[in-house]
Motif scaffolding. Sequence first.
Motif, mmCIF file in Angstrom:
data_model
loop_
_atom_site.group_PDB
_atom_site.id
_atom_site.type_symbol
_atom_site.label_atom_id
_atom_site.label_comp_id
_atom_site.label_asym_id
_atom_site.label_seq_id
_atom_site.Cartn_x
_atom_site.Cartn_y
_atom_site.Cartn_z
ATOM 1 N N LEU A 11 43.593 63.239 42.671
ATOM 2 C CA LEU A 11 44.724 63.868 43.350
ATOM 3 C C LEU A 11 45.868 64.067 42.372
ATOM 4 O O LEU A 11 46.195 63.163 41.593
ATOM 5 N N ALA A 12 46.455 65.262 42.407
ATOM 6 C CA ALA A 12 47.608 65.563 41.569
ATOM 7 C C ALA A 12 48.598 66.384 42.376
ATOM 8 O O ALA A 12 48.224 67.043 43.352
ATOM 9 N N GLN A 13 49.822 66.350 41.949
ATOM 10 C CA GLN A 13 50.842 67.181 42.582
ATOM 11 C C GLN A 13 50.900 68.539 41.896
ATOM 12 O O GLN A 13 50.525 68.666 40.723
ATOM 13 N N ALA A 14 51.350 69.516 42.611
ATOM 14 C CA ALA A 14 51.523 70.834 42.010
ATOM 15 C C ALA A 14 52.435 70.725 40.794
ATOM 16 O O ALA A 14 53.454 70.030 40.830
ATOM 17 N N GLY A 15 52.014 71.394 39.719
ATOM 18 C CA GLY A 15 52.745 71.310 38.469
ATOM 19 C C GLY A 15 52.269 70.210 37.543
ATOM 20 O O GLY A 15 52.680 70.162 36.374
ATOM 21 N N GLY A 16 51.427 69.332 38.072
ATOM 22 C CA GLY A 16 50.927 68.219 37.290
ATOM 23 C C GLY A 16 49.682 68.572 36.495
ATOM 24 O O GLY A 16 49.300 69.748 36.391
ATOM 25 N N SER A 17 49.052 67.529 35.952
ATOM 26 C CA SER A 17 47.891 67.712 35.080
ATOM 27 C C SER A 17 46.781 66.748 35.447
ATOM 28 O O SER A 17 47.026 65.659 35.969
ATOM 29 N N LEU A 18 45.567 67.174 35.157
ATOM 30 C CA LEU A 18 44.381 66.335 35.233
ATOM 31 C C LEU A 18 43.466 66.714 34.085
ATOM 32 O O LEU A 18 43.485 67.860 33.616
ATOM 33 N N ARG A 19 42.649 65.758 33.686
ATOM 34 C CA ARG A 19 41.672 66.031 32.630
ATOM 35 C C ARG A 19 40.296 65.648 33.142
ATOM 36 O O ARG A 19 40.070 64.486 33.511
ATOM 37 N N LEU A 20 39.407 66.605 33.171
ATOM 38 C CA LEU A 20 38.027 66.363 33.573
ATOM 39 C C LEU A 20 37.165 66.177 32.331
ATOM 40 O O LEU A 20 37.397 66.823 31.309
ATOM 41 N N SER A 21 36.184 65.312 32.470
ATOM 42 C CA SER A 21 35.210 65.122 31.400
ATOM 43 C C SER A 21 33.811 65.235 31.970
ATOM 44 O O SER A 21 33.586 64.987 33.156
ATOM 45 N N CYS A 22 32.888 65.594 31.102
ATOM 46 C CA CYS A 22 31.483 65.713 31.482
ATOM 47 C C CYS A 22 30.663 65.100 30.356
ATOM 48 O O CYS A 22 30.701 65.577 29.219
ATOM 49 N N ALA A 23 29.944 64.039 30.690
ATOM 50 C CA ALA A 23 29.082 63.381 29.721
ATOM 51 C C ALA A 23 27.678 63.943 29.847
ATOM 52 O O ALA A 23 27.112 64.002 30.954
ATOM 53 N N ALA A 24 27.112 64.365 28.732
ATOM 54 C CA ALA A 24 25.798 64.993 28.736
ATOM 55 C C ALA A 24 24.789 64.132 27.996
ATOM 56 O O ALA A 24 25.098 63.558 26.950
ATOM 57 N N SER A 25 23.604 64.037 28.549
ATOM 58 C CA SER A 25 22.517 63.355 27.855
ATOM 59 C C SER A 25 21.808 64.357 26.952
ATOM 60 O O SER A 25 22.059 65.561 27.016
ATOM 61 N N GLY A 26 20.901 63.875 26.131
ATOM 62 C CA GLY A 26 20.145 64.794 25.291
ATOM 63 C C GLY A 26 20.674 64.830 23.877
ATOM 64 O O GLY A 26 21.855 64.605 23.636
ATOM 65 N N ARG A 27 19.813 65.183 22.939
ATOM 66 C CA ARG A 27 20.169 65.150 21.530
ATOM 67 C C ARG A 27 20.583 66.504 20.980
ATOM 68 O O ARG A 27 20.961 66.601 19.839
ATOM 69 N N THR A 28 20.487 67.556 21.786
ATOM 70 C CA THR A 28 20.793 68.890 21.287
ATOM 71 C C THR A 28 21.994 69.495 21.992
ATOM 72 O O THR A 28 22.039 70.696 22.240
ATOM 73 N N PHE A 29 22.976 68.666 22.294
ATOM 74 C CA PHE A 29 24.150 69.109 23.042
ATOM 75 C C PHE A 29 24.815 70.300 22.366
ATOM 76 O O PHE A 29 25.262 71.226 23.027
ATOM 77 N N SER A 30 24.876 70.288 21.046
ATOM 78 C CA SER A 30 25.570 71.357 20.322
ATOM 79 C C SER A 30 24.902 72.709 20.512
ATOM 80 O O SER A 30 25.522 73.748 20.289
ATOM 81 N N GLY A 31 23.652 72.707 20.916
ATOM 82 C CA GLY A 31 22.922 73.954 21.114
ATOM 83 C C GLY A 31 23.105 74.563 22.489
ATOM 84 O O GLY A 31 22.566 75.636 22.763
ATOM 85 N N TYR A 32 23.841 73.906 23.350
ATOM 86 C CA TYR A 32 24.051 74.390 24.712
ATOM 87 C C TYR A 32 25.401 75.074 24.854
ATOM 88 O O TYR A 32 26.400 74.636 24.290
ATOM 89 N N THR A 33 25.413 76.116 25.633
ATOM 90 C CA THR A 33 26.666 76.642 26.142
ATOM 91 C C THR A 33 27.045 75.801 27.353
ATOM 92 O O THR A 33 26.199 75.501 28.200
ATOM 93 N N MET A 34 28.312 75.417 27.435
ATOM 94 C CA MET A 34 28.787 74.556 28.525
ATOM 95 C C MET A 34 29.836 75.293 29.342
ATOM 96 O O MET A 34 30.599 76.110 28.813
ATOM 97 N N GLY A 35 29.865 74.981 30.612
ATOM 98 C CA GLY A 35 30.825 75.654 31.465
ATOM 99 C C GLY A 35 31.354 74.756 32.564
ATOM 100 O O GLY A 35 30.765 73.724 32.885
ATOM 101 N N TRP A 36 32.468 75.173 33.122
ATOM 102 C CA TRP A 36 33.046 74.551 34.312
ATOM 103 C C TRP A 36 33.108 75.606 35.412
ATOM 104 O O TRP A 36 33.529 76.741 35.178
ATOM 105 N N PHE A 37 32.704 75.192 36.586
ATOM 106 C CA PHE A 37 32.774 76.031 37.774
ATOM 107 C C PHE A 37 33.447 75.219 38.874
ATOM 108 O O PHE A 37 33.537 74.004 38.785
ATOM 109 N N ARG A 38 33.905 75.902 39.913
ATOM 110 C CA ARG A 38 34.499 75.180 41.030
ATOM 111 C C ARG A 38 34.124 75.845 42.344
ATOM 112 O O ARG A 38 33.826 77.045 42.384
ATOM 113 N N GLN A 39 34.162 75.033 43.394
ATOM 114 C CA GLN A 39 33.727 75.518 44.697
ATOM 115 C C GLN A 39 34.537 74.863 45.792
ATOM 116 O O GLN A 39 34.795 73.655 45.760
#
Length: 123
Positions: A11-39
């Motif tokens: 929860l954040a107030q309007a005008g505030g900030s949040l930081r999302l993180s995503c931890a990925a398994s696998g040894r070839t992370f650098s070879g993936y395109t990564m994205g954020w989506f919302r719903q």
Amino acid sequence: QVQLVESGGGLAQAGGSLRLSCAASGRTFSGYTMGWFRQTPGKERDFVATISGFGTTYYADSVKGRFTISRDNAKNTLNLQMNILKPEDTAVYYCAARDSVLGTTSKNDYNYWGQGTQVTVSS
């Protein structure tokens, strides 16, 4: 196979900030395109930001200038820094991975998805 786990929502107030993180398994992370989506309930899952395997970034117009996507290939981590939050940013945010270094904004091109993390922005 890639497993994705999001964290950092809340929860954040309007005008505030949040930081999302995503931890990925696998040894070839650098070879993936990564994205954020919302719903939001009853609506389609929408593109937010992407970072290709080459490091090229692209943002939805609604978040451009406020959100920053980044990746740490050494730590297999994807981040989304969200500033100047607005109530309309309220949604479940999903991390996604595409088995290609070429970036894309289409959710249909992503092969792996996290379970999502809720972001709520109050006015």
